[in-house]
Scaffold this motif. Structure first.
Motif, PDB file in Angstrom:
ATOM      1  N   ARG A  44       0.835  -1.198   0.000  1.00 46.24           N
ATOM      2  CA  ARG A  44       0.000   0.000   0.000  1.00 46.24           C
ATOM      3  C   ARG A  44       0.870   1.247   0.000  1.00 46.24           C
ATOM      4  O   ARG A  44       1.926   1.294   0.608  1.00 46.24           O
ATOM      5  CB  ARG A  44      -0.908   0.004   1.222  1.00 46.24           C
ATOM      6  N   LEU A  45       0.380   2.229  -0.708  1.00 45.26           N
ATOM      7  CA  LEU A  45       1.022   3.533  -0.749  1.00 45.26           C
ATOM      8  C   LEU A  45       0.140   4.515   0.021  1.00 45.26           C
ATOM      9  O   LEU A  45      -1.061   4.293   0.107  1.00 45.26           O
ATOM     10  CB  LEU A  45       1.172   3.989  -2.206  1.00 45.26           C
ATOM     11  N   PRO A  46       0.654   5.506   0.621  1.00 48.54           N
ATOM     12  CA  PRO A  46       2.029   5.989   0.569  1.00 48.54           C
ATOM     13  C   PRO A  46       2.978   5.303   1.549  1.00 48.54           C
ATOM     14  O   PRO A  46       4.169   5.587   1.558  1.00 48.54           O
ATOM     15  CB  PRO A  46       1.888   7.469   0.910  1.00 48.54           C
ATOM     16  N   GLU A  47       2.479   4.377   2.362  1.00 52.27           N
ATOM     17  CA  GLU A  47       3.294   3.753   3.406  1.00 52.27           C
ATOM     18  C   GLU A  47       4.600   3.164   2.870  1.00 52.27           C
ATOM     19  O   GLU A  47       5.654   3.308   3.502  1.00 52.27           O
ATOM     20  CB  GLU A  47       2.500   2.662   4.149  1.00 52.27           C
ATOM     21  N   ALA A  48       4.557   2.511   1.724  1.00 53.03           N
ATOM     22  CA  ALA A  48       5.758   1.873   1.175  1.00 53.03           C
ATOM     23  C   ALA A  48       6.824   2.872   0.755  1.00 53.03           C
ATOM     24  O   ALA A  48       7.982   2.502   0.551  1.00 53.03           O
ATOM     25  CB  ALA A  48       5.385   0.987  -0.013  1.00 53.03           C
ATOM     26  N   ALA A  49       6.457   4.136   0.638  1.00 48.40           N
ATOM     27  CA  ALA A  49       7.402   5.164   0.189  1.00 48.40           C
ATOM     28  C   ALA A  49       7.856   6.089   1.317  1.00 48.40           C
ATOM     29  O   ALA A  49       8.692   6.956   1.103  1.00 48.40           O
ATOM     30  CB  ALA A  49       6.762   6.001  -0.918  1.00 48.40           C
ATOM     31  N   GLU A  50       7.305   5.907   2.507  1.00 48.52           N
ATOM     32  CA  GLU A  50       7.596   6.824   3.608  1.00 48.52           C
ATOM     33  C   GLU A  50       8.971   6.568   4.206  1.00 48.52           C
ATOM     34  O   GLU A  50       9.446   5.444   4.256  1.00 48.52           O
ATOM     35  CB  GLU A  50       6.519   6.714   4.687  1.00 48.52           C
ATOM     36  N   SER A  51       9.575   7.653   4.674  1.00 48.26           N
ATOM     37  CA  SER A  51      10.906   7.614   5.274  1.00 48.26           C
ATOM     38  C   SER A  51      10.929   8.528   6.484  1.00 48.26           C
ATOM     39  O   SER A  51      10.257   9.562   6.502  1.00 48.26           O
ATOM     40  CB  SER A  51      11.932   8.098   4.245  1.00 48.26           C
ATOM     41  N   PRO A  52      11.735   8.176   7.488  1.00 51.75           N
ATOM     42  CA  PRO A  52      11.854   9.069   8.642  1.00 51.75           C
ATOM     43  C   PRO A  52      12.525  10.399   8.295  1.00 51.75           C
ATOM     44  O   PRO A  52      12.467  11.339   9.072  1.00 51.75           O
ATOM     45  CB  PRO A  52      12.695   8.273   9.641  1.00 51.75           C
ATOM     46  N   ASN A  53      13.147  10.499   7.137  1.00 52.37           N
ATOM     47  CA  ASN A  53      13.782  11.745   6.712  1.00 52.37           C
ATOM     48  C   ASN A  53      12.790  12.749   6.146  1.00 52.37           C
ATOM     49  O   ASN A  53      13.110  13.908   5.977  1.00 52.37           O
ATOM     50  CB  ASN A  53      14.851  11.483   5.650  1.00 52.37           C
ATOM     51  N   GLN A  54      11.584  12.304   5.812  1.00 52.18           N
ATOM     52  CA  GLN A  54      10.593  13.160   5.172  1.00 52.18           C
ATOM     53  C   GLN A  54       9.907  14.084   6.165  1.00 52.18           C
ATOM     54  O   GLN A  54       9.605  13.680   7.288  1.00 52.18           O
ATOM     55  CB  GLN A  54       9.530  12.294   4.479  1.00 52.18           C
ATOM     56  N   SER A  55       9.653  15.270   5.697  1.00 47.91           N
ATOM     57  CA  SER A  55       8.892  16.224   6.506  1.00 47.91           C
ATOM     58  C   SER A  55       7.925  16.970   5.592  1.00 47.91           C
ATOM     59  O   SER A  55       7.949  18.175   5.476  1.00 47.91           O
ATOM     60  CB  SER A  55       9.832  17.196   7.211  1.00 47.91           C
ATOM     61  N   ILE A  56       7.066  16.198   4.940  1.00 49.22           N
ATOM     62  CA  ILE A  56       6.113  16.767   3.989  1.00 49.22           C
ATOM     63  C   ILE A  56       4.721  16.287   4.388  1.00 49.22           C
ATOM     64  O   ILE A  56       4.559  15.174   4.880  1.00 49.22           O
ATOM     65  CB  ILE A  56       6.478  16.326   2.549  1.00 49.22           C
ATOM     66  N   ASP A  57       3.723  17.128   4.195  1.00 47.06           N
ATOM     67  CA  ASP A  57       2.375  16.711   4.570  1.00 47.06           C
ATOM     68  C   ASP A  57       1.909  15.584   3.649  1.00 47.06           C
ATOM     69  O   ASP A  57       2.330  15.475   2.502  1.00 47.06           O
ATOM     70  CB  ASP A  57       1.405  17.901   4.560  1.00 47.06           C
ATOM     71  N   SER A  58       1.027  14.746   4.177  1.00 41.35           N
ATOM     72  CA  SER A  58       0.642  13.523   3.465  1.00 41.35           C
ATOM     73  C   SER A  58      -0.076  13.788   2.146  1.00 41.35           C
ATOM     74  O   SER A  58       0.122  13.055   1.179  1.00 41.35           O
ATOM     75  CB  SER A  58      -0.204  12.627   4.356  1.00 41.35           C
ATOM     76  N   GLU A  59      -0.885  14.822   2.076  1.00 43.32           N
ATOM     77  CA  GLU A  59      -1.596  15.127   0.834  1.00 43.32           C
ATOM     78  C   GLU A  59      -0.616  15.505  -0.282  1.00 43.32           C
ATOM     79  O   GLU A  59      -0.731  15.021  -1.413  1.00 43.32           O
ATOM     80  CB  GLU A  59      -2.599  16.254   1.064  1.00 43.32           C
ATOM     81  N   THR A  60       0.334  16.346   0.032  1.00 40.35           N
ATOM     82  CA  THR A  60       1.358  16.742  -0.943  1.00 40.35           C
ATOM     83  C   THR A  60       2.193  15.533  -1.353  1.00 40.35           C
ATOM     84  O   THR A  60       2.515  15.366  -2.528  1.00 40.35           O
ATOM     85  CB  THR A  60       2.256  17.849  -0.364  1.00 40.35           C
ATOM     86  N   PHE A  61       2.517  14.689  -0.387  1.00 36.32           N
ATOM     87  CA  PHE A  61       3.318  13.502  -0.661  1.00 36.32           C
ATOM     88  C   PHE A  61       2.602  12.561  -1.623  1.00 36.32           C
ATOM     89  O   PHE A  61       3.203  12.062  -2.581  1.00 36.32           O
ATOM     90  CB  PHE A  61       3.658  12.797   0.656  1.00 36.32           C
ATOM     91  N   VAL A  62       1.318  12.343  -1.416  1.00 35.72           N
ATOM     92  CA  VAL A  62       0.535  11.479  -2.311  1.00 35.72           C
ATOM     93  C   VAL A  62       0.509  12.058  -3.720  1.00 35.72           C
ATOM     94  O   VAL A  62       0.664  11.321  -4.706  1.00 35.72           O
ATOM     95  CB  VAL A  62      -0.893  11.258  -1.758  1.00 35.72           C
ATOM     96  N   ILE A  63       0.360  13.360  -3.835  1.00 41.85           N
ATOM     97  CA  ILE A  63       0.360  14.008  -5.153  1.00 41.85           C
ATOM     98  C   ILE A  63       1.712  13.808  -5.833  1.00 41.85           C
ATOM     99  O   ILE A  63       1.774  13.476  -7.023  1.00 41.85           O
ATOM    100  CB  ILE A  63       0.012  15.510  -5.029  1.00 41.85           C
ATOM    101  N   GLU A  64       2.806  13.988  -5.087  1.00 41.40           N
ATOM    102  CA  GLU A  64       4.139  13.779  -5.656  1.00 41.40           C
ATOM    103  C   GLU A  64       4.340  12.329  -6.089  1.00 41.40           C
ATOM    104  O   GLU A  64       4.938  12.060  -7.137  1.00 41.40           O
ATOM    105  CB  GLU A  64       5.218  14.179  -4.646  1.00 41.40           C
ATOM    106  N   LEU A  65       3.850  11.395  -5.295  1.00 46.04           N
ATOM    107  CA  LEU A  65       3.955   9.980  -5.675  1.00 46.04           C
ATOM    108  C   LEU A  65       3.213   9.720  -6.975  1.00 46.04           C
ATOM    109  O   LEU A  65       3.764   9.124  -7.904  1.00 46.04           O
ATOM    110  CB  LEU A  65       3.406   9.077  -4.564  1.00 46.04           C
ATOM    111  N   ARG A  66       1.961  10.150  -7.052  1.00 43.37           N
ATOM    112  CA  ARG A  66       1.122   9.887  -8.230  1.00 43.37           C
ATOM    113  C   ARG A  66       1.639  10.538  -9.513  1.00 43.37           C
ATOM    114  O   ARG A  66       1.549   9.960 -10.586  1.00 43.37           O
ATOM    115  CB  ARG A  66      -0.306  10.386  -7.997  1.00 43.37           C
ATOM    116  N   HIS A  67       2.162  11.749  -9.389  1.00 48.03           N
ATOM    117  CA  HIS A  67       2.506  12.512 -10.591  1.00 48.03           C
ATOM    118  C   HIS A  67       3.989  12.542 -10.926  1.00 48.03           C
ATOM    119  O   HIS A  67       4.350  12.980 -12.016  1.00 48.03           O
ATOM    120  CB  HIS A  67       1.967  13.938 -10.464  1.00 48.03           C
TER     121      HIS A  67
END
Length: 131
Positions: A44-67
């Motif tokens: 499942r995404l975005p869980e498979a792409a998450e990192s402790p180094n990230q500091s981005i809100d989840s909505e923006t992160f999902v958009i970046e993953l998709r596009h």
């Protein structure tokens, strides 16, 4: 055995595409996550792409993953992803980025300190290394 100029170019472009694909942390995290599961398993995404180094809100992160991130990985055949269920699984060329990521993970004790400093993912691996 010599190769033609076009074969040399294809070879170089394949390596460039591979290094471009793993140049961003979310894409490396996806490959790393897929290494830990059977070949046919979907994550499942975005869980498979998450990192402790990230500091981005989840909505923006999902958009970046998709596009951005997922299309780049899919273009190289490294992953397959499903838009509707927002899942990812290994693609036909998964072995290429997996080789690079596995070799980095197996060499944590050899990673230069400058690459470990401030990288929570690598720091955790170094700290948890029993050697």
């Amino acid at each position: 055995m010599s190769t033609s100029p076009s074969e040399d170019l294809e070879w170089a472009e394949r390596w460039d595409q591979l290094f471009d694909a793993i140049s961003a942390e979310p894409r490396r995290e996806i490959i790393k996550s897929l290494l830990d599961v059977p070949q046919e398993r979907r994550l499942r995404l975005p869980e498979a792409a998450e990192s402790p180094n990230q500091s981005i809100d989840s909505e923006t992160f999902v958009i970046e993953l998709r596009h951005h991130h997922l299309p780049k990985l899919a273009e190289g055949g490294y992953v397959r992803w499903e838009r509707e269920t927002f899942c990812v699984q290994r693609g036909p060329n998964f072995a290429e980025p997996a080789f690079i990521i596995e070799n980095v993970l197996e060499s944590t004790d050899e990673i230069p300190e400058s690459l470990v400093t401030n990288c929570k993912v690598i720091q955790e691996m170094v700290d948890n290394d029993p050697a």
